[in-house]
Design a protein around this motif. Sequence first.
Motif, PDB file in Angstrom:
ATOM      1  N   ASN A 190       0.861  -1.175   0.000  1.00  0.00           N
ATOM      2  CA  ASN A 190       0.000   0.000   0.000  1.00  0.00           C
ATOM      3  C   ASN A 190       0.900   1.229   0.000  1.00  0.00           C
ATOM      4  N   LEU A 191       0.793   2.031  -1.025  1.00  0.00           N
ATOM      5  CA  LEU A 191       1.668   3.191  -1.177  1.00  0.00           C
ATOM      6  C   LEU A 191       1.574   4.134   0.007  1.00  0.00           C
ATOM      7  N   LEU A 192       0.395   4.214   0.627  1.00  0.00           N
ATOM      8  CA  LEU A 192       0.215   5.120   1.757  1.00  0.00           C
ATOM      9  C   LEU A 192       0.851   4.591   3.040  1.00  0.00           C
ATOM     10  N   GLN A 193       1.106   3.293   3.096  1.00  0.00           N
ATOM     11  CA  GLN A 193       1.640   2.686   4.311  1.00  0.00           C
ATOM     12  C   GLN A 193       3.023   2.097   4.086  1.00  0.00           C
ATOM     13  N   LEU A 194       3.685   2.548   3.041  1.00  0.00           N
ATOM     14  CA  LEU A 194       4.970   1.967   2.661  1.00  0.00           C
ATOM     15  C   LEU A 194       6.077   2.404   3.615  1.00  0.00           C
ATOM     16  N   ASP A 195       6.896   1.454   4.030  1.00  0.00           N
ATOM     17  CA  ASP A 195       8.075   1.756   4.838  1.00  0.00           C
ATOM     18  C   ASP A 195       9.228   2.054   3.889  1.00  0.00           C
ATOM     19  N   THR A 196       9.519   3.322   3.725  1.00  0.00           N
ATOM     20  CA  THR A 196      10.555   3.696   2.749  1.00  0.00           C
ATOM     21  C   THR A 196      11.931   3.176   3.138  1.00  0.00           C
ATOM     22  N   HIS A 197      12.146   2.899   4.421  1.00  0.00           N
ATOM     23  CA  HIS A 197      13.441   2.402   4.864  1.00  0.00           C
ATOM     24  C   HIS A 197      13.670   0.953   4.449  1.00  0.00           C
ATOM     25  N   ALA A 198      12.614   0.288   3.998  1.00  0.00           N
ATOM     26  CA  ALA A 198      12.750  -1.107   3.577  1.00  0.00           C
ATOM     27  C   ALA A 198      13.309  -1.224   2.165  1.00  0.00           C
ATOM     28  N   PHE A 199      13.478  -0.099   1.483  1.00  0.00           N
ATOM     29  CA  PHE A 199      13.950  -0.105   0.109  1.00  0.00           C
ATOM     30  C   PHE A 199      15.249   0.693  -0.012  1.00  0.00           C
ATOM     31  N   GLU A 200      16.123   0.225  -0.875  1.00  0.00           N
ATOM     32  CA  GLU A 200      17.221   1.082  -1.321  1.00  0.00           C
ATOM     33  C   GLU A 200      16.619   2.100  -2.279  1.00  0.00           C
ATOM     34  N   ARG A 201      17.105   3.306  -2.257  1.00  0.00           N
ATOM     35  CA  ARG A 201      16.479   4.365  -3.055  1.00  0.00           C
ATOM     36  C   ARG A 201      16.571   4.063  -4.557  1.00  0.00           C
ATOM     37  N   PHE A 202      15.589   4.597  -5.271  1.00  0.00           N
ATOM     38  CA  PHE A 202      15.443   4.306  -6.702  1.00  0.00           C
ATOM     39  C   PHE A 202      15.905   5.488  -7.549  1.00  0.00           C
ATOM     40  N   ASP A 203      16.529   5.154  -8.675  1.00  0.00           N
ATOM     41  CA  ASP A 203      16.961   6.188  -9.625  1.00  0.00           C
ATOM     42  C   ASP A 203      15.772   6.737 -10.409  1.00  0.00           C
ATOM     43  N   PHE A 204      14.788   5.879 -10.665  1.00  0.00           N
ATOM     44  CA  PHE A 204      13.614   6.277 -11.438  1.00  0.00           C
ATOM     45  C   PHE A 204      12.365   5.689 -10.789  1.00  0.00           C
ATOM     46  N   ILE A 205      11.362   6.530 -10.623  1.00  0.00           N
ATOM     47  CA  ILE A 205      10.083   6.083 -10.084  1.00  0.00           C
ATOM     48  C   ILE A 205       8.987   6.471 -11.073  1.00  0.00           C
ATOM     49  N   ASP A 219       9.319  10.887  -2.200  1.00  0.00           N
ATOM     50  CA  ASP A 219      10.576  11.574  -1.916  1.00  0.00           C
ATOM     51  C   ASP A 219      11.504  10.682  -1.091  1.00  0.00           C
ATOM     52  N   GLY A 220      10.929   9.917  -0.167  1.00  0.00           N
ATOM     53  CA  GLY A 220      11.735   9.018   0.638  1.00  0.00           C
ATOM     54  C   GLY A 220      12.292   7.851  -0.147  1.00  0.00           C
ATOM     55  N   LEU A 221      11.723   7.595  -1.321  1.00  0.00           N
ATOM     56  CA  LEU A 221      12.175   6.483  -2.157  1.00  0.00           C
ATOM     57  C   LEU A 221      13.095   6.910  -3.290  1.00  0.00           C
ATOM     58  N   LEU A 222      13.108   8.206  -3.613  1.00  0.00           N
ATOM     59  CA  LEU A 222      13.837   8.689  -4.779  1.00  0.00           C
ATOM     60  C   LEU A 222      15.281   9.021  -4.427  1.00  0.00           C
ATOM     61  N   ALA A 223      16.213   8.491  -5.212  1.00  0.00           N
ATOM     62  CA  ALA A 223      17.636   8.755  -4.998  1.00  0.00           C
ATOM     63  C   ALA A 223      17.964  10.193  -5.382  1.00  0.00           C
ATOM     64  N   GLN A 224      19.059  10.691  -4.815  1.00  0.00           N
ATOM     65  CA  GLN A 224      19.517  12.021  -5.189  1.00  0.00           C
ATOM     66  C   GLN A 224      19.803  12.066  -6.692  1.00  0.00           C
ATOM     67  N   GLY A 225      19.240  13.061  -7.366  1.00  0.00           N
ATOM     68  CA  GLY A 225      19.411  13.159  -8.811  1.00  0.00           C
ATOM     69  C   GLY A 225      18.493  12.247  -9.584  1.00  0.00           C
ATOM     70  N   GLY A 226      17.571  11.574  -8.873  1.00  0.00           N
ATOM     71  CA  GLY A 226      16.645  10.663  -9.538  1.00  0.00           C
ATOM     72  C   GLY A 226      15.526  11.405 -10.241  1.00  0.00           C
ATOM     73  N   THR A 227      14.713  10.658 -10.984  1.00  0.00           N
ATOM     74  CA  THR A 227      13.651  11.239 -11.796  1.00  0.00           C
ATOM     75  C   THR A 227      12.327  10.554 -11.484  1.00  0.00           C
ATOM     76  N   LEU A 228      11.273  11.363 -11.306  1.00  0.00           N
ATOM     77  CA  LEU A 228       9.923  10.875 -11.062  1.00  0.00           C
ATOM     78  C   LEU A 228       9.081  11.112 -12.312  1.00  0.00           C
ATOM     79  N   PHE A 229       8.436  10.056 -12.799  1.00  0.00           N
ATOM     80  CA  PHE A 229       7.551  10.148 -13.953  1.00  0.00           C
ATOM     81  C   PHE A 229       6.105  10.072 -13.470  1.00  0.00           C
ATOM     82  N   VAL A 230       5.267  11.002 -13.947  1.00  0.00           N
ATOM     83  CA  VAL A 230       3.853  11.014 -13.582  1.00  0.00           C
ATOM     84  C   VAL A 230       3.021  10.984 -14.852  1.00  0.00           C
ATOM     85  N   GLY A 231       1.693  10.977 -14.688  1.00  0.00           N
ATOM     86  CA  GLY A 231       0.814  11.009 -15.841  1.00  0.00           C
ATOM     87  C   GLY A 231       0.645  12.416 -16.376  1.00  0.00           C
TER      88      GLY A 231
END
Length: 437
Positions: free
Chosen positions: A201-216, A238-250
């Motif tokens: 569930n995106l609203l209940q996600l533990d961001t610390h459980a993931f290594e940060r992502f370059d692209f979301i 934001d907690g999942l996105l790596a520094q310099g990473g890119t977020l794609f939306v609709g």
Amino acid sequence: MSALPSAFAGESYGIGRFIELLHRTIGLDAESIGANAVSRAVHERYDLWRDAQDGTLDDYYRAVTQDSARMQELIEAVVVPETWFFRDPEAFAALARLARVRLHERPAKPVRVLSAPCSTGEEAYTVAMVLIEAGIPAERFTIDAIDVSERALTIARRAHYGRNAFRGRALDFRDRHFRAADGGWQLDPAVAQSVRFSQANLLQLDTHAFERFDFILCRNVLIYFDRDTQCTVLRVLDGLLAQGGTLFVGPAETGLLMREGMSSANIPLAFAFNRPVRESANVFNGAWPAPQNIAKPLPLVKPAFVLPAWASAPPVVRAMPVAKLREEAPIEPAPQMNLAHARALADAGQLDAAASAALAYLNAHPSNADAYYLLGVIADARGEHQASRGHYRRALYLDPAHREALTHLAACLSLDGDESGARLLLARAERVTGSPR
């Protein structure tokens, strides 16, 4: 919808408590899909539950709140997957090129990609296909895909798709990566195995459980949340996105990200954004800065995107050089080739040249909606938002069913605070979704 059945009408809390429960649990704004759609879903699940339990709606509500399996069944009834392969293809082309840049900058570390929510898997598998076709070995990238719907994830893991997953005319990828099987198409196991699916569930996600992502990729989901939930999801991302990473939306969500202070990556048609950062600190403070509260513009993570020569890869549509066109076609070039050339210039960050090419085409073809739409996207990338609105409206005057112009103008209206106007345009866009544009 007809009047609610008597079992609903006689209840003290009615359907509103289920709407509130879904909002708390998955962030759903009932107005985004219509309260009637939620009512139908609750009615469907309540009828099935009552056949076995013979209880009231109050009893069913207690069962849903106390039993995670019942809650999941209700979520499954509300969530209706709507996606297909290579939806907004420019986003995937941009991701592949940026991934090559990222690997060049950090050759020892694989590129990490997240698709959230991933629905039935088409988006995540499209990422895998474009990275493989960009010449990136499977060991140089990882793709994680999450969704709240276990039903959707079951379909994704099976990797078998019917006709509705393949839309538009550019279907060469299906010949390269799928085989006909059981009345549909089965994905190549080498592609399927490169994606890891999990329920979350995106609203209940533990961001610390993931290594940060370059692209979301979080596309076409924020529009189903209210403003507070949108901000909550953006904090998670934001907690999942790596520094310099890119977020794609609709396409309909670009106005929201601009309003919340995100920095456009300036890649036309890709709907890509970077986190706003200050020179003195890179730590997110828990709230996205509102543009009106910023004394001066924040430094962008990167300037307007210009792909290094060494990182260039074949674009989705390759434009033929003008000289070559003249050599092989002494008559007037086909309209789509002219526009493909303008798009290729825009995609490379050459916005002035792209605008000139589009205007030159319009001089000869003044009633072409696609050209006006492209001018609108270029104007948006330049920050000329009033001009972009005029171009989108002109495109819709010429082609009222132009889906991309509808969604982009909706984003503009949302940015202006005209939410009702934006919703009307999005409803029109939904009605034409699936056309061969």
